[in-house]
Write a protein that holds these residues in place. Structure first.
Motif, short mmCIF file in Angstrom:
data_model
loop_
_atom_site.label_atom_id
_atom_site.label_comp_id
_atom_site.label_asym_id
_atom_site.label_seq_id
_atom_site.Cartn_x
_atom_site.Cartn_y
_atom_site.Cartn_z
N HIS A 52 12.35 48.69 22.09
CA HIS A 52 12.81 47.34 22.40
C HIS A 52 14.16 47.16 21.74
CE1 HIS A 52 12.90 43.00 22.93
NE2 HIS A 52 12.01 43.21 23.89
N PHE A 53 15.18 47.15 22.55
CA PHE A 53 16.57 47.10 22.09
C PHE A 53 16.80 45.97 21.10
CE2 PHE A 53 21.18 46.45 22.70
CZ PHE A 53 21.62 47.75 22.58
N HIS A 54 16.22 44.83 21.36
CA HIS A 54 16.43 43.63 20.54
C HIS A 54 16.03 43.84 19.08
CE1 HIS A 54 16.78 39.38 19.61
NE2 HIS A 54 15.58 39.45 19.06
N SER A 55 15.01 44.63 18.86
CA SER A 55 14.50 44.81 17.49
C SER A 55 15.15 45.98 16.75
CB SER A 55 12.98 44.99 17.53
OG SER A 55 12.66 46.15 18.27
N GLU A 56 16.11 46.63 17.37
CA GLU A 56 16.76 47.79 16.75
C GLU A 56 18.03 47.38 16.00
OE1 GLU A 56 15.35 50.62 16.71
OE2 GLU A 56 13.97 50.56 18.40
N GLY A 57 18.37 48.17 15.01
CA GLY A 57 19.61 47.96 14.27
C GLY A 57 20.81 48.48 15.06
N ARG A 58 21.99 48.18 14.57
CA ARG A 58 23.23 48.52 15.28
C ARG A 58 23.36 50.02 15.56
NH1 ARG A 58 29.28 46.40 14.24
NH2 ARG A 58 30.24 47.81 15.71
N ARG A 59 23.16 50.83 14.54
CA ARG A 59 23.31 52.29 14.72
C ARG A 59 22.30 52.82 15.74
NH1 ARG A 59 22.75 56.95 10.10
NH2 ARG A 59 22.99 58.66 11.54
N ARG A 60 21.08 52.37 15.61
CA ARG A 60 20.02 52.83 16.51
C ARG A 60 20.29 52.36 17.94
NH1 ARG A 60 15.83 55.63 18.03
NH2 ARG A 60 13.88 54.55 18.39
N ARG A 61 20.83 51.16 18.10
CA ARG A 61 21.18 50.68 19.43
C ARG A 61 22.20 51.60 20.09
NH1 ARG A 61 21.79 44.09 19.25
NH2 ARG A 61 19.60 43.66 18.80
N HIS A 62 23.17 52.05 19.33
CA HIS A 62 24.18 52.97 19.87
C HIS A 62 23.52 54.28 20.31
CE1 HIS A 62 27.87 50.72 19.26
NE2 HIS A 62 27.40 50.33 18.08
N GLU A 63 22.58 54.77 19.52
CA GLU A 63 21.85 55.99 19.88
C GLU A 63 21.07 55.80 21.18
OE1 GLU A 63 19.36 56.88 16.53
OE2 GLU A 63 21.07 57.23 15.19
N LEU A 64 20.41 54.66 21.30
CA LEU A 64 19.61 54.39 22.50
C LEU A 64 20.49 54.22 23.74
CD1 LEU A 64 16.92 51.99 21.02
CD2 LEU A 64 16.64 54.39 21.69
N VAL A 65 21.63 53.57 23.58
CA VAL A 65 22.56 53.42 24.71
C VAL A 65 23.02 54.80 25.17
CG1 VAL A 65 24.88 52.63 25.35
CG2 VAL A 65 23.31 51.08 24.19
N ALA A 66 23.34 55.67 24.23
CA ALA A 66 23.78 57.03 24.59
C ALA A 66 22.66 57.77 25.33
CB ALA A 66 24.20 57.79 23.34
#
Length: 154
Positions: A52-66
């Motif tokens: 769940h993107f909303h509950s992730e931190g900034r760095r992890r969000r970048h990893e998930l987007v990639a």
């Protein structure tokens, strides 16, 4: 070739984007869907039921987007901004824009939208029937509402 669109919604922070509703879909050929699922399952942390993107931190969000960008998929996003409208109306307007497009332009025959409350899911299905009745779209597209933890592509 059979393809499915996997979708979920987001309503950004009201302070940053008042009245905004985002419906994002990943259009994935069924032949590669299991590989895509495996990629998304591998991105989950051990204690997570689902990503769940909303509950992730900034760095992890970048990893998930990639990771999402690497999937063999076409991504389609519909955005409705209307502060005076109820969230469900903004959703309907996004769906009215994308469902015919999915069927006619992309040849999608199945849409999986993350399950919400039963009545909300029923309203999505009623909209599909309404679009067919008004001849805004044909009858080949099917819609279902799997739960988020069950379908990693949501």
């Amino acid at each position: 070739m059979t393809s499915t669109a996997y979708g979920d919604e987001s309503e950004p922070d009201e302070r940053l984007a008042p009245g905004t509703y985002v419906l994002a879909l990943a259009l994935i050929d069924d032949a590669v869907a299991e590989d895509c699922r495996e990629s998304m399952r591998a991105a989950k942390l051990p204690a997570q039921r689902k990503l769940h993107f909303h509950s992730e931190g900034r760095r992890r969000r970048h990893e998930l987007v990639a990771r999402v960008a690497e999937l063999e998929a076409v991504h389609l996003v519909a955005v409705r901004t209307a502060a005076q409208e109820h969230s469900e109306r903004r959703r309907r307007m996004c769906l009215k824009a994308v469902l015919p497009e999915l069927e006619y332009k992309f040849g999608i025959d199945q849409v999986a939208l993350e399950a919400r409350e039963r009545r909300q899911n029923e309203r999505d299905l009623a909209l599909l029937v309404q679009l067919r009745s008004s001849r805004s779209m044909g009858s080949s597209l099917r819609m279902n509402h799997p739960r988020g933890p069950v379908e990693p592509l949501l």
